[in-house]
Enzyme design. Sequence first.
Site, short mmCIF file in Angstrom:
data_model
loop_
_atom_site.label_atom_id
_atom_site.label_comp_id
_atom_site.label_asym_id
_atom_site.label_seq_id
_atom_site.Cartn_x
_atom_site.Cartn_y
_atom_site.Cartn_z
N GLU A 125 0.83 -1.21 0.00
CA GLU A 125 0.00 0.00 0.00
C GLU A 125 0.87 1.27 0.00
O GLU A 125 0.59 2.21 -0.72
CB GLU A 125 -0.89 -0.03 1.26
N ASP A 126 1.93 1.26 0.76
CA ASP A 126 2.65 2.51 1.04
C ASP A 126 4.05 2.61 0.44
O ASP A 126 4.70 3.63 0.59
CB ASP A 126 2.76 2.72 2.56
#
Length: 737
Positions: free
Chosen positions: A90-91
Amino acid sequence: MATLRQQIATTALTLTKFRELMKRMQENRPHDDLSIVKKAYDFSLKHHEGQSRASGEPYLVHPLEVALVLAEMKMDPVAIAAGLLHDSVEDTSVTIVDIRKEFGEQVAHIVEGVTKISKIEFATREEQQAENIRKMMLAMVDDIRVVLIKLADRLHNMRTLEHLDPERQHKIAEETLEIYAPIAHRLGMGKIRGELEDLGFRFLDPVGYEQVEKAVNARRKQGEAFLEKTHKLISDKLKEAGIQARVESRIKRLFSIHKKLQKQRISVDQVYDLCAMRVITRSLQDCYAVLGIIHNLWRPVPGRIKDFIAMPRPNFYQSLHTSVITEDGTPFEIQIRTEEMHKMAEEGIAAHWKYKDGPVSAQDEQRLAWLRQVVEWQRDVSDPNEFLSTLKVDLYPEEVYTFTPKGKVVVLPRDSTPIDFAYTIHTEVGHTCVGAKVNGRMVPLRHKLHSGDIVEILTQPGHKPSRDWLGLVRSSRSRNKIKHWLNVHQRERAIEIGRKLIEKEARKYRIALKEIKDEELTRIASGYGLGRGDDLMAGIGYGKYSARQVLARLLPAGATPSIAGDIEAEGLTSGSIASAVRRVFGGNNAITVRGQGDMLVYRARCCNPIRGESIVGYITRGKGVAVHSANCSNVTNLLYEPERKIDVEWARDDSTPTAYPVKLTVFCDDRFGMLKSITGVIGDAKSNIRNIAARTENSQASVEVVLDIADLKHLESIIAGLRKIAGVHEVQRLQKI
Ligand code: MN
């Protein structure tokens, strides 16, 4: 770029946490190989480098804390590694493919599941929606570790929520109370649920939280003194009786006090039972012995004794509960359970999921049977974590949870199709549905939906439902909507047919239908026991009344037709249906079938059988014989009564070339020259294109083409040719044209 000093500080902090994690794991699972955990730590360290959280701490602290919560749950190294990596896709620039390559299928699968859940937008807040999301989250993951990591993630985010702005705090706290705390409860994880609830309450309703906190603090001293005294009293009595047990005392959680205030509509001052005691025994028998001792010490409140040992709660919570009244008239609650039951109540395990509130239906009973079986298995597996990691979540086997593009959850029966989805959105959306995109890709209408799918319905004004949809839908709502539409429109069509038949009959007497007055028609209609002229026309259209007889009542006695009778019409309106069928299919070509078919024999519009296909006749109620393709879902699904089936066959006479229109949908890549390839195949097969339309999206296309087809062989060769084109994924024949 972080300074060297910052980097050193970061490394020192995260390394301390990592060592704590390794220590915890070595204690919990001394025989496990922890190399994957070390590897996951190094990997996250590298990829989250330079990132920090709202608190100012290095980002890596978050995955480490999540992993620590998981270690507390005694999760296996795979789950811990996945916990460390849970935000990496996600990051950071890391992809699932990278994770799979580095850590293997299991870790990748879990990280993927966590990432997927993170992407769900909790758009609306109705109670039903929240319940659906909870169910969906449990239904869409097939590995329980995904849910446990998500809960650990949320727990740490809640613990550090103070660093976010109030708006974000409010949103996340609300989501925690509505989605995550109930999931923890469902999984029997009392400890995490309690903490999530208190944190959620604190950030969602800071004023209310402070009030309750103040009130509890004001009574805390008094309460603690009471608990200490009571603790000693119970311990002494147990010792006297020779029962080995642990006594715990506590001030109740703020959120549970708050809920009690709301439920009983009382103010904080009126809450008296802030204190609660718990006795944890070594054996089940001791539980009941302790209950006896307690009731000897204090007077029990009638009706407040609950035996959840004999009758476990749906989430398999077991305990004895009783409320007693002290000398000074204060009631307080005591829970009695074994160590084992206590562990289950605090931590929960997958085998302790709660299914549903409320009464147990036959269906729930089945699920419970499954659950009991799971508990049995668990006893056979020496390592409960091994059990956890092999357990597949199948909590709601008969439902799928899908989304609108705006994030609203749509619950459908398993195996539902986009048509079901469309009718759930709105009846008109259902009627005009021509296609669908699932997760951004075009799919055929018979595509089966899965939990987590984002479904977008494509509509076209004026499009109409077709009978073959009845074989594609799963929900009774869509079925009823389609049937209703068909009934209404069948009547309209019957009226139209009735009018035509009367007109045709009237022409033989050189009369136009216009010349017949409405009152006349109404009069005749009432003679048949009908209210209106339209009912009469519909009756003729359905074949209930013959046009000739109706007309005879309209005409003055003695009127004679201008031509001596229409042999064809005569043949079709008299004699047995079977002979008519033979005649029409035997002696005439397909044009005759279509011309007269409205009345007696016609190719069913739901499946449009073409020459060469195996066919079956069906005697309709007063509309003649419908000829269906033998594999038409309407026939095979026995939507019709089997005794109405009749054998029919294609005429041997193929001297008259016929052209049956057939509609095909080609699902393919949207690439240059695709349309040319498609039309090329069709042209080579000497088929005429009546209509062609293409729809494209995200480099995917669906091409709808209506062709003239001579017979089944012709069609099959064209479909085979289309399938050979590079970039064509699927060719589907649409029964309805
Ligand atoms: Mn996270």
